[in-house]
Design a protein around this motif. Structure first.
Motif, PDB file in Angstrom:
ATOM      1  N   GLY A   1      53.786   2.942 -26.720  1.00  0.00           N
ATOM      2  CA  GLY A   1      54.427   3.730 -27.766  1.00  0.00           C
ATOM      3  C   GLY A   1      54.436   3.025 -29.109  1.00  0.00           C
ATOM      4  O   GLY A   1      54.601   3.669 -30.152  1.00  0.00           O
ATOM      5  N   GLU A   2      54.271   1.687 -29.091  1.00  0.00           N
ATOM      6  CA  GLU A   2      54.320   0.904 -30.338  1.00  0.00           C
ATOM      7  C   GLU A   2      53.107   1.223 -31.219  1.00  0.00           C
ATOM      8  O   GLU A   2      52.001   1.419 -30.719  1.00  0.00           O
ATOM      9  CB  GLU A   2      54.315  -0.593 -29.975  1.00  0.00           C
ATOM     10  CG  GLU A   2      54.520  -1.547 -31.137  1.00  0.00           C
ATOM     11  CD  GLU A   2      55.879  -1.353 -31.793  1.00  0.00           C
ATOM     12  OE1 GLU A   2      55.912  -0.778 -32.899  1.00  0.00           O
ATOM     13  OE2 GLU A   2      56.893  -1.752 -31.177  1.00  0.00           O
TER      14      GLU A   2
ATOM     15  N   ALA B   1      53.855  10.190 -27.169  1.00  0.00           N
ATOM     16  CA  ALA B   1      53.865  10.381 -28.622  1.00  0.00           C
ATOM     17  C   ALA B   1      54.629  11.632 -29.047  1.00  0.00           C
ATOM     18  O   ALA B   1      54.404  12.156 -30.133  1.00  0.00           O
ATOM     19  CB  ALA B   1      52.437  10.414 -29.149  1.00  0.00           C
ATOM     20  N   GLY B   2      55.517  12.121 -28.201  1.00  0.00           N
ATOM     21  CA  GLY B   2      56.468  13.114 -28.647  1.00  0.00           C
ATOM     22  C   GLY B   2      56.264  14.543 -28.193  1.00  0.00           C
ATOM     23  O   GLY B   2      57.108  15.402 -28.481  1.00  0.00           O
TER      24      GLY B   2
ATOM     25  N   ALA C   1      61.202   5.565 -21.994  1.00  0.00           N
ATOM     26  CA  ALA C   1      61.369   4.363 -22.816  1.00  0.00           C
ATOM     27  C   ALA C   1      60.235   4.260 -23.837  1.00  0.00           C
ATOM     28  O   ALA C   1      60.464   3.891 -24.999  1.00  0.00           O
ATOM     29  CB  ALA C   1      61.405   3.125 -21.923  1.00  0.00           C
ATOM     30  N   ALA C   2      59.034   4.590 -23.408  1.00  0.00           N
ATOM     31  CA  ALA C   2      57.893   4.546 -24.335  1.00  0.00           C
ATOM     32  C   ALA C   2      58.030   5.614 -25.416  1.00  0.00           C
ATOM     33  O   ALA C   2      57.705   5.383 -26.586  1.00  0.00           O
ATOM     34  CB  ALA C   2      56.594   4.724 -23.562  1.00  0.00           C
ATOM     35  N   ARG C   3      58.503   6.790 -25.026  1.00  0.00           N
ATOM     36  CA  ARG C   3      58.757   7.871 -25.999  1.00  0.00           C
ATOM     37  C   ARG C   3      59.745   7.430 -27.079  1.00  0.00           C
ATOM     38  O   ARG C   3      59.539   7.666 -28.268  1.00  0.00           O
ATOM     39  CB  ARG C   3      59.376   9.084 -25.297  1.00  0.00           C
ATOM     40  CG  ARG C   3      58.427  10.105 -24.780  1.00  0.00           C
ATOM     41  CD  ARG C   3      59.182  11.091 -23.883  1.00  0.00           C
ATOM     42  NE  ARG C   3      59.882  12.143 -24.624  1.00  0.00           N
ATOM     43  CZ  ARG C   3      59.304  13.223 -25.121  1.00  0.00           C
ATOM     44  NH1 ARG C   3      58.001  13.376 -25.011  1.00  0.00           N
ATOM     45  NH2 ARG C   3      60.007  14.151 -25.736  1.00  0.00           N
ATOM     46  N   GLU C   4      60.826   6.818 -26.627  1.00  0.00           N
ATOM     47  CA  GLU C   4      61.847   6.371 -27.590  1.00  0.00           C
ATOM     48  C   GLU C   4      61.302   5.269 -28.485  1.00  0.00           C
ATOM     49  O   GLU C   4      61.549   5.244 -29.688  1.00  0.00           O
ATOM     50  CB  GLU C   4      63.093   5.888 -26.845  1.00  0.00           C
ATOM     51  CG  GLU C   4      63.890   7.033 -26.261  1.00  0.00           C
ATOM     52  CD  GLU C   4      64.808   6.588 -25.131  1.00  0.00           C
ATOM     53  OE1 GLU C   4      65.180   5.393 -25.096  1.00  0.00           O
ATOM     54  OE2 GLU C   4      65.118   7.429 -24.261  1.00  0.00           O
TER      55      GLU C   4
ATOM     56  N   ARG D   1      61.057   4.996 -32.635  1.00  0.00           N
ATOM     57  CA  ARG D   1      61.600   3.859 -33.393  1.00  0.00           C
ATOM     58  C   ARG D   1      60.511   3.174 -34.207  1.00  0.00           C
ATOM     59  O   ARG D   1      60.705   2.816 -35.372  1.00  0.00           O
ATOM     60  CB  ARG D   1      62.202   2.826 -32.432  1.00  0.00           C
ATOM     61  CG  ARG D   1      63.579   3.158 -31.909  1.00  0.00           C
ATOM     62  CD  ARG D   1      64.287   1.901 -31.378  1.00  0.00           C
ATOM     63  NE  ARG D   1      63.470   1.105 -30.461  1.00  0.00           N
ATOM     64  CZ  ARG D   1      63.340   1.331 -29.162  1.00  0.00           C
ATOM     65  NH1 ARG D   1      63.972   2.365 -28.603  1.00  0.00           N
ATOM     66  NH2 ARG D   1      62.603   0.545 -28.406  1.00  0.00           N
ATOM     67  N   SER D   2      59.366   2.997 -33.566  1.00  0.00           N
ATOM     68  CA  SER D   2      58.268   2.290 -34.229  1.00  0.00           C
ATOM     69  C   SER D   2      57.821   3.048 -35.478  1.00  0.00           C
ATOM     70  O   SER D   2      57.635   2.467 -36.550  1.00  0.00           O
ATOM     71  CB  SER D   2      57.110   2.141 -33.235  1.00  0.00           C
ATOM     72  OG  SER D   2      55.988   1.579 -33.853  1.00  0.00           O
ATOM     73  N   LEU D   3      57.686   4.354 -35.333  1.00  0.00           N
ATOM     74  CA  LEU D   3      57.245   5.187 -36.451  1.00  0.00           C
ATOM     75  C   LEU D   3      58.300   5.202 -37.563  1.00  0.00           C
ATOM     76  O   LEU D   3      57.968   5.150 -38.754  1.00  0.00           O
ATOM     77  CB  LEU D   3      57.006   6.609 -35.924  1.00  0.00           C
ATOM     78  CG  LEU D   3      55.911   7.436 -36.569  1.00  0.00           C
ATOM     79  CD1 LEU D   3      54.585   6.673 -36.547  1.00  0.00           C
ATOM     80  CD2 LEU D   3      55.754   8.747 -35.811  1.00  0.00           C
ATOM     81  N   ALA D   4      59.564   5.248 -37.153  1.00  0.00           N
ATOM     82  CA  ALA D   4      60.651   5.314 -38.142  1.00  0.00           C
ATOM     83  C   ALA D   4      60.729   4.043 -38.975  1.00  0.00           C
ATOM     84  O   ALA D   4      61.219   4.071 -40.109  1.00  0.00           O
ATOM     85  CB  ALA D   4      61.987   5.570 -37.430  1.00  0.00           C
ATOM     86  N   ALA D   5      60.244   2.937 -38.430  1.00  0.00           N
ATOM     87  CA  ALA D   5      60.324   1.668 -39.159  1.00  0.00           C
ATOM     88  C   ALA D   5      59.115   1.443 -40.063  1.00  0.00           C
ATOM     89  O   ALA D   5      59.074   0.471 -40.811  1.00  0.00           O
ATOM     90  CB  ALA D   5      60.454   0.516 -38.172  1.00  0.00           C
TER      91      ALA D   5
END
Lengths: 437, 437
Positions: free
Chosen positions: B106-107, B181-182, B405-408, B412-416
């Motif tokens: 997910g990262e 990826a959502g 967990a990967a979804r979340e 987070r990764s995208l939001a940062a």
């Protein structure tokens, strides 16, 4: 080994949920038992392509044969509430009992060609949509790219090396499809194990980097694999590597592989150097991001073989084929005649109803001049040129064949098309599709 | 069900032949036992993409665990003369005993990011190349496309419907990557069975065509699936179909699906018609050849969900990721230090030696400003921002996690990342990669 040896594992859940919910609703309404005809076709070829290549047919036969629901699958469907009890009972007993006719593997196709015709009750035919389309869309996309590459390569061998760039199971199917379209070998061991395709490969840069010197690496490889092996010569300095290679292996060195740089220029240089060193029979294999255009551009270079990866397994820009699976006819009353049906809303997605035949009409010289598709009686002059063959009759596969047969058919099919078929430049499909009643 | 439930079947032949021949030659030369470090990275993102998305990590753990050679596989390798007796004995006992660290699933990643670092003897690490790359290259390609689509969709749900356009097993992996990826659901039942992803789907045009009238079809579907179902309304005349749908189902009708035509225009028309009929809560789902651009273009249209097929499973123009698996360091003497190694011939394919760490450096506001990659000690200020996590230690998987967990993590990764990450227009990677010793 042949294509039949793979048959294992249920394919029944390689299915879109809507097929099972349609089944449930049709069992409830009673329409599930109407005799139905589904057809696989594509409305268009990828932009600029001259022909398509039928591939995956043998895998479809395996998938239909293995379309049986296991107890864990049925339990899961029940647990998730995907379908009701009546439908679960139907699925528990499911096996396809109808007929499938289609274009045999390796055959060229065009927009509208009825690539596969599935006949049976609506219930038994509707649930095969996804697995059939998955196989034909992917395998035919790879075969179409492979066919252009082998044409561009002339008589030189093309080796499939794309496994690292595709889903691990798709890679195996890609090697198979490429083989149908004229590739001579694959790097993928599973494709060798499952489909009997010849496998090749010797070393990557890692092997040279592992050793303290390039000479150590070449010596180790020759000691292990003999002088006939292929040495990878572009880890450090190409010229020095070629010199070392011939020093270590002698002029009996089988081949060198170049994996980077201006391949035309380098192939000429390396050929001269090999010849000067007396290694006149040492072959040159090139493998760097090749596609059909790069292969064609190397026609005049002293290259003895092409390794093709990424562009092959991704269909050289067209990784799928836009094939669809459409209901084209069904009964209205039990035992009654088949009624043609077709979506008819506005827009490009309308289709043509009715069970179709297809023939490739030759001109006076035997060169194909049209793809003729009809729903009525077959005109006498086309009777000898029909394209579909029986693949499954009353649920039994009758269309199995060795991959070699599909390879040969592909060559014959291509040879009978107008010469412009193998032009790489963008153009219209090389045959027009004629529709007749 | 979770990702671990799939573990079955040997992955050992999902391997390019050159890995086994390198193994054989290195066993002969003695270099096979040198401790080695292989790294997975990509030299570039697809043209114009702002970030990549790590996906397939959980499947890699399964593949490594199942990388065991069965007797039929070993017999085949012997029969084909792929490798010698010594190598066959090594393979018969093979299991990976080393360490794998990597970017968690997910990262986001960028050019040069060390996505996966495999450490062990050369022998045990070299033969994992193909299966690891197959998984990461395909799954990450789909996840990258999916991430752009879910961003474009805002909060509206995206449903994965691409199984018919991808290899049948690749389709299952695609559904999984899209979920990371959502995407909220998939049409593919195997993806539900294997990975626990929610499945959806109700009916195709075939169901309407099967029945004598559209009203019969809608009635059958409502009878079977209830008023909350989704009716497909573009088989014949859209306006008439919507009227019939609400007549049959009442205003409690769950949703209608539009699969052709000018979706913006039609969504507005259908919304007005549904509202006029009192079906104010009936949702509108659209599903015709959508990609991230089409989804974005529908932002102002009254659409409640997107079904995405072809463009998703083919990576929206980029069906693979160009990730490579390179030896970056190895011992020269047993127990000695790791020596950085790298290909250094001319051209674009050179790489950087040494075992790397990676950190995403935040600015004062916590927004990522650089992907920092180094081979020396980690600077103190980056110690809290390292990206790799342990996935396998001494051959044991330690990185398993639920897909949720990967979804979340992806969110987070995208939001940062800087806001420009989610722009659909072509541009440079949103973070520059900085290399430090």
């Amino acid at each position: 080994m042949d294509a039949t040896s793979r048959a294992a594992g249920s394919t029944a859940l390689l299915t879109d949920r809507y097929e099972l919910t349609m089944l449930q609703a049709a069992l409830r309404s009673g329409a599930a038992h109407r005799r139905s005809v589904f057809e696989v076709f594509t409305r268009r070829l990828p932009n600029g392509r001259r022909y398509g290549v039928t591939a995956g047919t043998g895998r479809v036969l395996d998938a239909v044969e293995n379309f049986r629901f296991t107890t864990p699958q049925l339990d899961w469907l029940a647990d998730q509430g995907v379908v009701d009890e009546e439908t679960l009972r139907f699925l528990a007993d499911y096996r396809f009992t109808g007929d499938i006719h289609g274009y045999p593997e390796g055959e060229a196709y065009f927009p509208g060609s009825p690539l596969l015709t599935v006949e049976g009750s609506f219930a038994e035919a509707v649930i095969l949509e996804t697995v059939i389309l998955s196989i034909l869309n992917f395998d035919s996309a790879v075969a179409a790219a492979a066919s252009r590459m082998t044409s561009a390569a002339g008589g030189r061998p093309c080796i499939e090396m794309g496994a690292r760039r595709a889903h691990e199971s798709a890679a195996v199917a890609a090697a198979r499809a490429a083989y149908v379209a004229g590739f001579t070998a694959t790097s993928d061991l599973e494709a060798g194990f499952t489909h009997g395709i010849p496998t090749t490969g010797t070393a990557a840069h890692a092997f040279t980097l592992l050793h303290d010197t390039e000479r150590d690496a070449f010596t180790a490889q020759i000691d292990s694999m003999g002088r006939g092996t292929t040495l990878l010569v572009d880890t450090y300095d190409l010229k020095e590597a070629v010199r070392t290679a011939v020093e270590v292996a002698g002029p009996e060195l089988g081949a060198v592989r170049i994996d980077s740089g201006d391949l035309t220029l380098l192939a000429h240089r390396v050929r001269r150097q090999l010849d000067d060193l007396g290694a006149r029979k040492t072959r040159i294999i090139v493998t760097s991001d090749l596609d059909e255009y790069a292969i064609a551009a190397l026609a005049a270079a002293p290259v003895d073989g092409y390794g093709v990866g990424t562009s092959l397994v991704t269909g050289s820009g067209h990784p799928t084929c836009a094939m669809v699976y459409k209901l084209v006819a069904r009964e209205s009353v039990p035992g009654g005649p088949l009624v043609p049906v077709a979506k008819r809303s506005a827009g490009a997605k309308s289709s043509v109803g009715g069970r179709k035949w297809a023939a490739r009409r030759p001109d006076a010289d035997g060169v194909a001049e049209a793809e003729v598709i009809g729903t009525g009686p077959v005109p006498e002059e086309l009777a000898g040129h029909l394209l579909q063959v029986p693949l499954v009759l009353n649920g039994e596969s009758v269309g199995r064949e060795p991959l070699a047969a599909a390879r040969e058919r592909h060559l014959r099919s291509l040879a009978a098309l107008p010469l412009s078929a193998t032009q790489l430049s963008k153009g219209e499909p090389v045959l027009a599709t004629e529709r007749t009643a």
